[in-house]
Write a protein that holds these residues in place. Structure first.
Motif, PDB file in Angstrom:
ATOM      1  N   THR A   1      34.098  23.359  38.543  1.00 52.80           N
ATOM      2  CA  THR A   1      32.916  23.012  39.307  1.00 52.80           C
ATOM      3  C   THR A   1      33.279  21.921  40.302  1.00 52.80           C
ATOM      4  O   THR A   1      34.236  21.194  40.128  1.00 52.80           O
ATOM      5  CB  THR A   1      31.807  22.511  38.368  1.00 52.80           C
ATOM      6  OG1 THR A   1      32.290  21.391  37.644  1.00 52.80           O
ATOM      7  CG2 THR A   1      31.391  23.603  37.395  1.00 52.80           C
TER       8      THR A   1
ATOM      9  N   TRP B   1      40.169  29.264  40.585  1.00 50.07           N
ATOM     10  CA  TRP B   1      40.161  30.573  39.933  1.00 50.07           C
ATOM     11  C   TRP B   1      38.834  30.778  39.210  1.00 50.07           C
ATOM     12  O   TRP B   1      38.210  29.825  38.758  1.00 50.07           O
ATOM     13  CB  TRP B   1      41.286  30.675  38.920  1.00 50.07           C
ATOM     14  CG  TRP B   1      42.644  30.893  39.516  1.00 50.07           C
ATOM     15  CD1 TRP B   1      42.970  30.963  40.843  1.00 50.07           C
ATOM     16  CD2 TRP B   1      43.869  31.044  38.788  1.00 50.07           C
ATOM     17  NE1 TRP B   1      44.316  31.144  40.986  1.00 50.07           N
ATOM     18  CE2 TRP B   1      44.898  31.206  39.755  1.00 50.07           C
ATOM     19  CE3 TRP B   1      44.191  31.060  37.437  1.00 50.07           C
ATOM     20  CZ2 TRP B   1      46.234  31.374  39.391  1.00 50.07           C
ATOM     21  CZ3 TRP B   1      45.519  31.239  37.075  1.00 50.07           C
ATOM     22  CH2 TRP B   1      46.523  31.400  38.045  1.00 50.07           C
ATOM     23  N   PRO B   2      38.393  32.040  39.050  1.00 51.33           N
ATOM     24  CA  PRO B   2      37.186  32.304  38.260  1.00 51.33           C
ATOM     25  C   PRO B   2      37.424  31.988  36.786  1.00 51.33           C
ATOM     26  O   PRO B   2      38.564  31.883  36.313  1.00 51.33           O
ATOM     27  CB  PRO B   2      36.936  33.803  38.484  1.00 51.33           C
ATOM     28  CG  PRO B   2      38.260  34.352  38.892  1.00 51.33           C
ATOM     29  CD  PRO B   2      38.956  33.259  39.651  1.00 51.33           C
ATOM     30  N   LEU B   3      36.315  31.847  36.034  1.00 51.69           N
ATOM     31  CA  LEU B   3      36.401  31.464  34.624  1.00 51.69           C
ATOM     32  C   LEU B   3      37.318  32.375  33.815  1.00 51.69           C
ATOM     33  O   LEU B   3      38.101  31.906  32.987  1.00 51.69           O
ATOM     34  CB  LEU B   3      34.996  31.473  34.006  1.00 51.69           C
ATOM     35  CG  LEU B   3      34.137  30.226  34.193  1.00 51.69           C
ATOM     36  CD1 LEU B   3      32.740  30.483  33.646  1.00 51.69           C
ATOM     37  CD2 LEU B   3      34.777  29.027  33.504  1.00 51.69           C
TER      38      LEU B   3
ATOM     39  N   ARG C   1      39.948  34.235  34.620  1.00 53.51           N
ATOM     40  CA  ARG C   1      41.380  34.011  34.854  1.00 53.51           C
ATOM     41  C   ARG C   1      41.810  32.645  34.329  1.00 53.51           C
ATOM     42  O   ARG C   1      42.914  32.480  33.832  1.00 53.51           O
ATOM     43  CB  ARG C   1      41.685  34.115  36.352  1.00 53.51           C
ATOM     44  CG  ARG C   1      41.596  35.528  36.908  1.00 53.51           C
ATOM     45  CD  ARG C   1      41.921  35.552  38.387  1.00 53.51           C
ATOM     46  NE  ARG C   1      43.313  35.175  38.641  1.00 53.51           N
ATOM     47  CZ  ARG C   1      43.793  34.946  39.860  1.00 53.51           C
ATOM     48  NH1 ARG C   1      42.984  35.045  40.924  1.00 53.51           N
ATOM     49  NH2 ARG C   1      45.052  34.625  40.033  1.00 53.51           N
ATOM     50  N   ARG C   2      40.910  31.656  34.456  1.00 50.03           N
ATOM     51  CA  ARG C   2      41.242  30.314  33.970  1.00 50.03           C
ATOM     52  C   ARG C   2      41.354  30.302  32.450  1.00 50.03           C
ATOM     53  O   ARG C   2      42.182  29.590  31.884  1.00 50.03           O
ATOM     54  CB  ARG C   2      40.174  29.327  34.439  1.00 50.03           C
ATOM     55  CG  ARG C   2      40.727  27.929  34.695  1.00 50.03           C
ATOM     56  CD  ARG C   2      39.829  27.133  35.598  1.00 50.03           C
ATOM     57  NE  ARG C   2      38.526  26.896  35.009  1.00 50.03           N
ATOM     58  CZ  ARG C   2      37.389  26.957  35.680  1.00 50.03           C
ATOM     59  NH1 ARG C   2      37.389  27.284  36.942  1.00 50.03           N
ATOM     60  NH2 ARG C   2      36.253  26.701  35.089  1.00 50.03           N
TER      61      ARG C   2
ATOM     62  N   GLU D   1      35.551  29.119  27.789  1.00 49.92           N
ATOM     63  CA  GLU D   1      35.533  29.652  29.151  1.00 49.92           C
ATOM     64  C   GLU D   1      35.463  31.183  29.148  1.00 49.92           C
ATOM     65  O   GLU D   1      34.771  31.788  29.980  1.00 49.92           O
ATOM     66  CB  GLU D   1      36.782  29.182  29.893  1.00 49.92           C
ATOM     67  CG  GLU D   1      36.745  27.705  30.244  1.00 49.92           C
ATOM     68  CD  GLU D   1      38.018  27.240  30.911  1.00 49.92           C
ATOM     69  OE1 GLU D   1      37.957  26.225  31.626  1.00 49.92           O
ATOM     70  OE2 GLU D   1      39.062  27.870  30.718  1.00 49.92           O
TER      71      GLU D   1
ATOM     72  N   ALA E   1      32.496  33.324  30.806  1.00 47.73           N
ATOM     73  CA  ALA E   1      32.763  34.350  31.819  1.00 47.73           C
ATOM     74  C   ALA E   1      32.130  35.678  31.424  1.00 47.73           C
ATOM     75  O   ALA E   1      31.565  36.382  32.272  1.00 47.73           O
ATOM     76  CB  ALA E   1      34.276  34.515  32.002  1.00 47.73           C
TER      77      ALA E   1
ATOM     78  N   ALA F   1      29.096  37.686  33.383  1.00 44.20           N
ATOM     79  CA  ALA F   1      29.310  39.070  33.817  1.00 44.20           C
ATOM     80  C   ALA F   1      28.383  40.052  33.109  1.00 44.20           C
ATOM     81  O   ALA F   1      28.413  41.247  33.392  1.00 44.20           O
ATOM     82  CB  ALA F   1      30.764  39.470  33.563  1.00 44.20           C
TER      83      ALA F   1
END
Length: 206
Positions: free
Chosen positions: A2, A64-66, A68-69, A193, A197, A201
């Motif tokens: 964030t 990076w998006p959640l 991938r993180r 995380e 995510a 989604a």
């Protein structure tokens, strides 16, 4: 992560500085550990490589998006285990004949490591809520390394007092335990995380 793009840029600069500090001190501490014959100090020098890789990955993964993180966080949990494996292998090799390391160079190298890790932890502390499991991995490693360095100094004092290599072996086992705990914490953060995510989604949680 964030925050604004400017926040990410500042954090990226911080972790790159920390990575550079850790890589440079790995060379110093590894050389001293080999010359002094210290299992614990050698394990700690390998840990500087771990910290380098963690901070480099943080720099790459910002933004990076959640999902991938979360995957990267799990990878970092595995990376944290590497110093434990090195320390364990060295301990197994020495268990039958623990040799006392040269305490003087060990203390000097550990004092330098306290400074490097203390500066790294201080730089990362204000960013502990940014970057998710990755920045948490970097901060935990820096914090834990300061504790390990202080323990190595205490081990050197015991070595001088007893003339035994046993304290060096015992500390190797302690490093293993600390690494396992840190890896667990990072894994748990990456799981949070992953679940976040999945929720974003609209996927089933599990």
């Amino acid at each position: 992560m964030t925050g604004t793009a400017d926040d990410r840029a500042r954090l990226r600069r911080v972790v790159l500085v920390v990575a550079g500090l850790n890589l440079a001190y790995f060379v110093v501490e590894a050389a001293v550990a080999l010359a002094a014959g210290s299992v614990a100090l050698l394990a700690d020098s390998v840990d500087f490589l771990e910290d380098t890789s963690i901070n480099l990955l943080v720099a790459l993964a910002l933004g990076w998006p959640l999902a991938r993180r979360a995957v990267a966080g799990k990878a970092m949990a595995a990376v944290i285990l590497v110093p434990a494996l090195v320390a364990g292998w060295q301990a197994v090799q020495r268990v039958g004949d623990p040799v006392a390391p040269d305490a003087g160079p060990v203390v000097l190298a550990s004092l330098g490591a306290v400074v490097v890790n203390g500066v790294s932890a201080w730089l990362l502390l204000s960013w502990r809520s940014h970057g998710g499991s990755l920045s948490r991995a970097a901060l935990l490693s820096a914090r834990n390394d300061v504790l390990v360095n202080l323990a190595i100094i205490a081990m050197a004092a015991l070595t001088v007092a007893t003339g035994s290599g046993v304290p060096d072996l015992v500390l190797g086992c302690a490093i293993i335990a600390l690494a396992l705990h840190a890896a667990h914490e990072v894994w748990e953060a990456s799981e949070v995380e992953r679940l976040d995510a999945s929720a974003l989604a609209g996927e089933p949680i599990g």
